[in-house]
Design an enzyme around this catalytic site. Structure first.
Site, PDB file in Angstrom:
ATOM      1  N   CYS A 129     -43.011  -8.249  39.300  1.00 53.66           N
ATOM      2  CA  CYS A 129     -44.000  -8.113  40.377  1.00 53.66           C
ATOM      3  C   CYS A 129     -44.748  -6.787  40.247  1.00 53.66           C
ATOM      4  O   CYS A 129     -45.975  -6.725  40.391  1.00 53.66           O
ATOM      5  CB  CYS A 129     -43.329  -8.235  41.741  1.00 53.66           C
ATOM      6  SG  CYS A 129     -42.055  -6.998  42.092  1.00 53.66           S
ATOM      7  N   ALA A 161     -36.592  -8.653  48.808  1.00 49.21           N
ATOM      8  CA  ALA A 161     -35.852  -8.657  47.540  1.00 49.21           C
ATOM      9  C   ALA A 161     -34.586  -9.481  47.691  1.00 49.21           C
ATOM     10  O   ALA A 161     -33.625  -9.059  48.339  1.00 49.21           O
ATOM     11  CB  ALA A 161     -35.507  -7.227  47.124  1.00 49.21           C
ATOM     12  N   ALA A 167     -30.424  -8.367  41.222  1.00 51.17           N
ATOM     13  CA  ALA A 167     -29.637  -8.458  39.988  1.00 51.17           C
ATOM     14  C   ALA A 167     -30.438  -8.010  38.770  1.00 51.17           C
ATOM     15  O   ALA A 167     -29.854  -7.692  37.723  1.00 51.17           O
ATOM     16  CB  ALA A 167     -29.145  -9.884  39.779  1.00 51.17           C
TER      17      ALA A 167
END
Length: 313
Positions: A129, A161, A167
């Site tokens: 992003c 998120a 992760a």
């Protein structure tokens, strides 16, 4: 004209937002299947309500679905670690893959920079992003003034998120840094991501710092503004927060940047961005999801059109 059928692996925030975009906005793509691993996830339940075929058995469940034969493009919105297995299976079945994880198996793809360059690749990577938001700006500066060093800071609301994003933090920094060089054109790149826990959640903000050779400042500003306008064609909430900032770094007070191996003099260009989401699934503060799914949608539509033209030739 018949639409190209697609599947999405990953029923979390990104996958669900992408599904809704495809169903609401695309005249080229059609949802064929939504894939997850939790049958109770909101994404799978929502897909089912919207009439999309679903499986909670992951990529193996997708391959076993009768709908799989008609699917031409598969989006992977899971994690970098899972993507390699998914890609191996999908490539064996001749499917085109659009990777929304930072796995970076395929070439980095930023629509307004190199969106037409990878349309025949079996797997394309949408970077991150932060990369989608900032690399167009690095490129816009580099096409006027040679960028010696590009650094980006992406700040997103913690609530936007999900588990997959969290992760992938290490992969985010590595993939984005590499793409700043490979796609943005900078000689060196660095990326930082901040998960901001503020309440109410803050909209996505991005800062781009570029150290470059001396060049015409008006030309740099125009290049950046032109790029912002191009990104806005598929991410309407993408905008400059203020005018492009310039600072001359003279030999009397050079910058010492260890990554560059010495002192730096030249022009520092700073660009402040804001990305407001379209709120198709999550609230408007989640611009980080919106720019990622919008870029993937635009890329998939171009690939689908290329495939259709190839079949007709």
């Amino acid at each position: 004209m018949s639409k190209t059928k697609v599947a999405i692996i990953g029923s979390g925030n990104i996958g669900t937002d992408l599904m809704i975009k495809i169903m609401r906005l695309s005249n080229v793509l059609e949802m064929g299947a939504m894939v997850g691993i939790d049958p109770e996830s909101d994404g799978l339940q929502r897909a089912k309500r919207m009439g999309v075929a679903i499986t909670s058995d992951g990529v193996d469940g997708l391959v076993a679905m009768p709908e799989f034969a008609d699917i031409a493009i598969v989006f992977d919105a899971t994690s970098a670690g899972a993507h390699k297995k998914h890609n191996d299976i999908l490539q064996a079945h001749g499917k085109r893959v659009i990777d929304l994880t930072p796995a970076a198996i395929g070439p980095y793809t930023i629509p307004p920079v190199n969106g037409d360059a990878n349309l025949d690749a079996p797997n394309v990577n949408m970077v991150t992003c932060g990369g989608q938001a900032t690399i167009p700006i690095v490129h816009a500066i580099d096409r006027v003034a040679n960028v010696r060093y590009g650094e980006i800071v992406a700040s997103i609301a913690s609530k936007s998120a999900g588990p997959g994003t969290r992760a992938n933090i290490d992969e985010f920094t590595e993939t984005t840094s590499q793409a700043i060089r490979d796609v943005g054109g900078a000689e060196r790149g660095k990326a930082v991501i901040i998960l901001n826990p503020a309440e109410p959640p803050l909209i996505m903000r991005d800062t781009v710092y570029c150290l470059c050779d001396e060049a015409d400042q008006d030309a740099i500003s125009k290049s950046v503004e032109d790029m912002v306008a191009e990104v806005q064609t598929y991410v309407p909430g993408y905008r400059l927060k203020q005018a492009v900032q310039f600072e001359h770094i003279g030999s009397n007070r050079p910058l010492h940047i260890p990554e560059m191996g010495g002192d730096y003099t030249g022009l520092k260009v700073t660009v402040f961005l804001e990305v407001e989401g379209a709120a198709h699934y999550l609230p408007a503060y989640a611009g980080n999801l919106d720019i990622m799914t919008s870029a993937a949608l635009k890329t998939a539509e171009k690939i689908a059109q290329r495939m259709t033209q190839g079949a007709a030739a």
